[in-house]
Design an enzyme around this catalytic site. Structure first.
Site, short mmCIF file in Angstrom:
data_model
loop_
_atom_site.label_atom_id
_atom_site.label_comp_id
_atom_site.label_asym_id
_atom_site.label_seq_id
_atom_site.Cartn_x
_atom_site.Cartn_y
_atom_site.Cartn_z
N GLY A 162 -19.49 2.73 17.60
CA GLY A 162 -19.14 1.54 18.38
C GLY A 162 -17.80 0.99 17.95
O GLY A 162 -17.28 1.36 16.90
N GLY A 164 -15.73 -2.82 17.87
CA GLY A 164 -15.70 -4.26 18.12
C GLY A 164 -14.27 -4.73 18.08
O GLY A 164 -13.35 -3.92 17.88
N GLY A 167 -12.58 -3.77 14.73
CA GLY A 167 -12.40 -2.39 14.30
C GLY A 167 -13.54 -1.49 14.73
O GLY A 167 -14.49 -1.94 15.38
N VAL A 169 -16.72 1.25 14.18
CA VAL A 169 -17.87 1.46 13.29
C VAL A 169 -18.23 2.94 13.31
O VAL A 169 -18.37 3.54 14.39
CB VAL A 169 -19.08 0.60 13.73
N LYS A 183 -17.87 0.09 8.78
CA LYS A 183 -16.97 -0.63 9.69
C LYS A 183 -15.59 -0.70 9.05
O LYS A 183 -15.43 -1.26 7.95
CB LYS A 183 -17.53 -2.05 9.90
N ASP A 291 -21.50 -16.62 16.14
CA ASP A 291 -21.21 -15.62 17.17
C ASP A 291 -22.47 -14.82 17.47
O ASP A 291 -22.45 -13.60 17.55
CB ASP A 291 -20.08 -14.69 16.69
#
Ligand SMILES: Nc1ncnc2c1ncn2[C@@H]1O[C@H](COP(=O)(O)OP(=O)(O)OP(=O)(O)O)[C@@H](O)[C@H]1O
Length: 473
Positions: A162, A164, A167, A169, A183, A291
Site C-alpha cells: 500500500g 499512503g 510513503g 508500505v 513503512k 485521523d
C-alpha cells in the site's frame, strides 16, 4: 491539682522536671509490676558486669536480619533474570504474544500485555509528556537500513502492499522470520515525515493494546526513517468496503472479493471502538488519534480490526476541558465540524470520525462521493435524517448485507452512529458507551433483555426495549 500535691516525699526531692512529675503520677495510678525477665544491668562504669546475653542477642539478630535481606535480594535478582523478557504492564498476562503475532491471547480488552524484545530501546522516549509511570511494555527494536532492505528484497515493488501520503508500505520478513509491514517514510522539506516518525515511535512503543497495530521496531539510519509494524494480512478496512475497480486484466481469473458480512462488520466496529476507548480513557494523558478513518483500520487473518497510523495523534492536554487547539489535519469526510472550523480538538473529534466509519460499515458508501446525485455527496448529511427513520433506515443499508441482520440490531447500530455524528461535540457519547452498546449485538448469543442501552444512547427516539422483540429477519 498537680500530682505532686498528693505525693509527699519524706525529704524535699530534687527539683523534678514536669515530665518526671507526670511519670510519678502515672506510677501512682498504675503500680509498677516487676518484670519476670532478669533486669538488664547497665554498664555504668561502676564495676558491675554486663550479662553477655544482652550484647550477643541484638548483634546476632542484626546479623541474621542482614543475611536474610541479602538472601531475599539475591533471589529477587536471580528470578527476574531467569524470567522470559516479557513485561507485564498494568496487569498480569500469560499470553504468548510474539512479535508479529496478530492477535493477543489476553482475555480482557483492557489487558496490556506485551513483550520487550532483546536489546531494544526507544531513542525518542519521553517527548510527548507521558508520566514517568506510564507503562513502556512493548520494546521497539532498532533496525539498520540494511536489515530492512534485506527483509523486503531491496524494497522491491512486488512487496508493496500500500501507499499512503507519507510513503510506501512493504511486506517483509525479519531475520527471525517474523512477518512485518515496513513503512518507508518520505521526508519532505516541511519535516512532516520526521514529526510523524517520532510520534509513532514514541506513542506506540509506550502503548499496548490488542486493538492497536503493534510497532515491532524502527530505523533512523542517517536520513532513512522506517517504521516496522505487525503485518495485518487482510489489509485495510477501506480495501474491503471500497475496493478499487480492478483492471480487466487483473480481474480475469481472480475470484471477486467477498463483501464483509454483517457480523464481521459489527466485530470490526467493536474492535475499533475499543481501540479508541483505550486511547481516550485508558491512556494517561488521553491520546486523540486525529485521523481515524477506514484506511487506518487494518484487519488480521481473522478479520479482527486494529487501529494504525498515529503519525498525527495528539496527546490530550491535562486541562479540565481536555481540549487542544491545533492545526487542522485529517481526512476529508471524517473531520468533526468544530475541529474543521476552529481547530479545537478533543476526544469527541475522534468519536465523530468513528461515527463516519460506522456509517461506511452500515451503508458501504464512501464519506464523500461527488459522483452521486445532489443531496447524497456527503454521507453524514445524507444519512443523519435516515438513521432515525425506521422506514428509511432499512433502505440505506449496504445491499450486500441484505437478509443478514435483525432489525433491532440495525436500529441499535443506527442509534450509535446517529449519536457519534452529532454536530455538537458534547452530545456525542464516550467511546466507553459505544463499546457497551455494541457488545450485545456483536455477540449474538446474548439476550436482548439483558443488555439495556447505555444512558448516553437511551434518548434516541425509536429505541425502546419493546422493540427488542421486533426481530424481522
Ligand atoms: N501493518 C500493516 N499490515 C499490512 N498492511 C499494511 C500495514 N500498514 C499499512 N498497510 C497497507 O498500506 C496501506 C498504506 O498505509 P499507510 O498507513 O501508509 O497509509 P494510509 O493510512 O492508507 O494513508 P495516509 O498515511 O495517507 O493516511 C494501507 O492502506 C494498508 O493497505
Amino acid at each position: 491539682m498537680m500530682a505532686d500535691d498528693a505525693f509527699s516525699p519524706p525529704s524535699p526531692p530534687p527539683a523534678p522536671s514536669p515530665l518526671a512529675a507526670e511519670d510519678l503520677a502515672d506510677a501512682r495510678l498504675a503500680p509498677w509490676q516487676p518484670s519476670p525477665w532478669p533486669a538488664p544491668r547497665r554498664n555504668d562504669g561502676g564495676g558491675g558486669r554486663v550479662n553477655p546475653l544482652f550484647t550477643i542477642l541484638p548483634v546476632s539478630a542484626l546479623a541474621i536480619g542482614l543475611v536474610l535481606l541479602v538472601a531475599v535480594a539475591v533471589i529477587l535478582v536471580v528470578t527476574r533474570r531467569a524470567r522470559p523478557r516479557k513485561v507485564d504492564a498494568g496487569g498480569s498476562c500469560n499470553g504468548d504474544d510474539k512479535p508479529g503475532a496478530p492477535t493477543s491471547s489476553c482475555g480482557s480488552h483492557n489487558a496490556r500485555c506485551g513483550y520487550a524484545a532483546a536489546g531494544v530501546g526507544c531513542i525518542y522516549a519521553g517527548r510527548l509528556g507521558f508520566s514517568a509511570a506510564a507503562p513502556r511494555s512493548r520494546g521497539a527494536q532498532v533496525f539498520t537500513y540494511r536489515e530492512l532492505e534485506r527483509a523486503t528484497d531491496g524494497f522491491s515493488e512486488a512487496n508493496v502492499v500500500g501507499r499512503g501520503a507519507s510513503g510506501a508500505v512493504f511486506r517483509g520478513r525479519l531475520a527471525d522470520g517474523t512477518p512485518a509491514a515496513i513503512k518507508r517514510l518520505r521526508l519532505d522539506h516541511r519535516r512532516q515525515g520526521e514529526r510523524e516518525f517520532r510520534i509513532e515511535v514514541d506513542l506506540l512503543s509506550r502503548m499496548e493494546s490488542p486493538y492497536l497495530v503493534g510497532l515491532l521496531g524502527y530505523c533512523a539510519d542517517q536520513s532513512h526513517r522506517l517504521l516496522v509494524f505487525e503485518f495485518m494480512p487482510n489489509g485495510s478496512l477501506r480495501s474491503h468496503l471500497h475496493p478499487p475497480p480492478r483492471p480487466a486484466t487483473a480481474a480475469g481469473g481472480l475470484p471477486p472479493r467477498q463483501p464483509l458480512d454483517w457480523q464481521t462488520r459489527l466485530g470490526i466496529a467493536l474492535d475499533c471502538a475499543r481501540a479508541l476507548e483505550f486511547l481516550h480513557e485508558h491512556s494517561t494523558p488521553a491520546v486523540i488519534h486525529r485521523d481515524f478513518n477506514c484506511s487506518n483500520v487494518l484487519l488480521d487473518h481473522n478479520y479482527r480490526a486494529r487501529v494504525s497510523d498515529f503519525g498525527m495523534a495528539k496527546v490530550g492536554s491535562n486541562k479540565a476541558d481536555g481540549q487542544v487547539v491545533t492545526r487542522v489535519i485529517g481526512t476529508t469526510g471524517y473531520l468533526a465540524p468544530e475541529y474543521a472550523s476552529t481547530g479545537k480538538l478533543t476526544t469527541k473529534s475522534d468519536v465523530y470520525s468513528y461515527g463516519v466509519v460506522l456509517l461506511e460499515l452500515l451503508t458501504g458508501r464512501v464519506p464523500v462521493d461527488t459522483q452521486r446525485p445532489p443531496g447524497q455527496h456527503v454521507l453524514v448529511s445524507w444519512a443523519l435524517p435516515r438513521l432515525t427513520d425506521r422506514q428509511k433506515l432499512a433502505q440505506m443499508v449496504d445491499p450486500a448485507l441484505k437478509g443478514q441482520f435483525a432489525l433491532k440490531d440495525l436500529i441499535q447500530v443506527a442509534a450509535i452512529a446517529a449519536m457519534c455524528i452529532q454536530t455538537k461535540a458534547e452530545y456525542r457519547p464516550l467511546m466507553t458507551d459505544v463499546v457497551q452498546s455494541l457488545i450485545p449485538i456483536a455477540k449474538p448469543s446474548m439476550s436482548c433483555s439483558s443488555t439495556p442501552l447505555r444512558p448516553a444512547l437511551e434518548h434516541v427516539i425509536f429505541m425502546s426495549s419493546s422493540q427488542c422483540a421486533n426481530k424481522t429477519s
